[in-house]
Write a protein that holds these residues in place. Structure first.
Motif, short mmCIF file in Angstrom:
data_model
loop_
_atom_site.label_atom_id
_atom_site.label_comp_id
_atom_site.label_asym_id
_atom_site.label_seq_id
_atom_site.Cartn_x
_atom_site.Cartn_y
_atom_site.Cartn_z
N THR A 222 35.76 61.50 49.68
CA THR A 222 36.75 59.84 50.12
C THR A 222 35.52 58.62 49.36
OG1 THR A 222 37.39 61.85 52.18
CG2 THR A 222 37.20 59.02 51.63
N LEU A 223 34.34 58.29 49.73
CA LEU A 223 33.07 57.60 49.22
C LEU A 223 33.80 57.54 47.61
CD1 LEU A 223 31.57 54.98 49.58
CD2 LEU A 223 30.21 57.08 49.69
N VAL A 224 33.46 58.26 46.60
CA VAL A 224 33.51 58.56 45.58
C VAL A 224 34.93 58.26 44.89
CG1 VAL A 224 33.49 60.35 43.12
CG2 VAL A 224 31.43 60.41 44.71
N GLU A 225 35.88 59.14 45.73
CA GLU A 225 37.42 59.11 45.67
C GLU A 225 37.28 57.27 45.25
OE1 GLU A 225 40.78 58.03 45.76
OE2 GLU A 225 40.14 57.91 47.64
N ALA A 226 37.35 56.58 46.73
CA ALA A 226 36.84 55.31 47.25
C ALA A 226 36.53 54.00 45.94
CB ALA A 226 37.31 54.77 48.47
N THR A 227 35.34 54.46 45.80
CA THR A 227 34.78 54.33 44.75
C THR A 227 35.02 53.71 43.03
OG1 THR A 227 33.15 54.61 45.73
CG2 THR A 227 32.34 53.99 43.92
N VAL A 228 35.75 55.01 43.08
CA VAL A 228 36.64 55.16 41.48
C VAL A 228 38.00 54.28 41.27
CG1 VAL A 228 37.23 57.25 39.99
CG2 VAL A 228 34.92 57.28 40.99
N ASN A 229 38.94 54.80 41.99
CA ASN A 229 39.97 54.19 42.49
C ASN A 229 40.32 52.90 43.07
OD1 ASN A 229 41.24 56.43 40.49
ND2 ASN A 229 41.68 57.52 42.78
N ASP A 230 39.38 52.60 44.28
CA ASP A 230 40.18 51.51 44.89
C ASP A 230 39.08 50.37 44.60
OD1 ASP A 230 41.78 52.34 46.22
OD2 ASP A 230 40.11 52.95 47.60
N VAL A 231 37.63 50.73 44.10
CA VAL A 231 36.33 49.66 44.00
C VAL A 231 36.50 49.51 42.48
CG1 VAL A 231 34.08 48.77 43.71
CG2 VAL A 231 35.26 49.99 45.49
N LEU A 232 36.74 50.26 41.31
CA LEU A 232 37.05 50.63 39.86
C LEU A 232 37.95 49.63 39.26
CD1 LEU A 232 33.94 52.93 39.20
CD2 LEU A 232 33.36 50.55 38.70
N GLY A 233 39.28 50.12 40.82
CA GLY A 233 39.99 50.28 39.26
C GLY A 233 40.88 51.29 38.55
N LEU A 234 40.24 52.63 38.59
CA LEU A 234 39.82 53.32 36.93
C LEU A 234 41.75 54.53 37.32
CD1 LEU A 234 37.16 54.65 36.55
CD2 LEU A 234 38.07 52.47 35.83
N ALA A 235 42.04 54.67 38.42
CA ALA A 235 43.30 55.62 38.79
C ALA A 235 43.50 57.23 38.44
CB ALA A 235 44.38 55.19 37.65
N ALA A 236 42.39 57.42 38.82
CA ALA A 236 41.46 58.59 38.70
C ALA A 236 43.42 59.38 39.67
CB ALA A 236 40.05 59.10 39.74
N ALA A 237 43.32 60.56 39.02
CA ALA A 237 44.38 61.15 39.72
C ALA A 237 43.72 62.07 40.84
CB ALA A 237 44.61 62.38 38.56
N VAL A 238 44.45 62.10 41.66
CA VAL A 238 44.31 62.35 43.36
C VAL A 238 44.77 63.47 44.09
CG1 VAL A 238 43.39 62.08 46.04
CG2 VAL A 238 42.06 60.89 43.40
N ARG A 239 44.72 64.72 43.94
CA ARG A 239 45.41 65.34 45.08
C ARG A 239 45.36 65.93 45.88
NH1 ARG A 239 47.24 71.74 42.79
NH2 ARG A 239 45.21 71.59 43.29
N THR A 240 45.51 66.03 47.53
CA THR A 240 45.27 65.75 48.11
C THR A 240 45.97 67.45 49.61
OG1 THR A 240 45.89 64.79 49.91
CG2 THR A 240 44.11 64.17 49.03
N GLU A 241 45.78 68.04 49.97
CA GLU A 241 46.25 68.79 50.22
C GLU A 241 45.77 69.86 51.47
OE1 GLU A 241 47.79 72.70 48.11
OE2 GLU A 241 48.49 71.34 46.39
N PRO A 242 46.57 68.92 52.93
CA PRO A 242 45.58 68.96 54.37
C PRO A 242 46.14 70.36 54.58
CG PRO A 242 47.06 67.08 54.16
CD PRO A 242 47.51 67.80 52.96
#
Length: 114
Positions: free
Chosen positions: A41-61
């Motif tokens: 989650t830290l990596v995803e938040a850094t890539v998308n929310d901090v850097l704003g890079l719009a990496a594709a994320v898929r979750t299936e709880p």
């Protein structure tokens, strides 16, 4: 068991898939699962929310799955930052595997060889 598979292409880490429960403890009390989830989650938040890079994320709880794919065509600074984040996540997961080999598996999927 939790499996974390890192996707690579031409020497570049392009993303990861993390899936499954580690089985180290009961659901809701599994500190190993929580550790993996926090790192991912830290990596995803850094890539998308901090850097704003719009990496594709898929979750299936229901499958305990999270996938992330980095976008292509990043400028040099963004690419270097993302590769450092991915290398850090790979190292962290490998260290967890060394401590809990029955509960976490770390794989590298090289798209070049497929």
């Amino acid at each position: 068991m939790t499996t974390v598979s890192f996707r690579t292409e031409e020497g570049r880490v392009t993303g990861f898939d993390a899936s499954g429960h580690s089985g180290w403890a009961e659901a809701g009390e599994d500190l190993l699962c929580a550790s993996i989830t926090a790192a991912v989650t830290l990596v995803e938040a850094t890539v998308n929310d901090v850097l704003g890079l719009a990496a594709a994320v898929r979750t299936e709880p229901e499958r305990a799955l999270i996938s992330l794919r980095l976008p292509g065509g990043l400028d040099e600074l963004a690419e270097n930052t993302c590769q450092s984040l991915m290398a850090g996540l790979m190292l962290y997961c490998a260290m967890l595997h060394d401590q809990y080999p029955d509960n976490i598996e770390v794989l590298e999927d090289d798209s070049e060889s497929v």
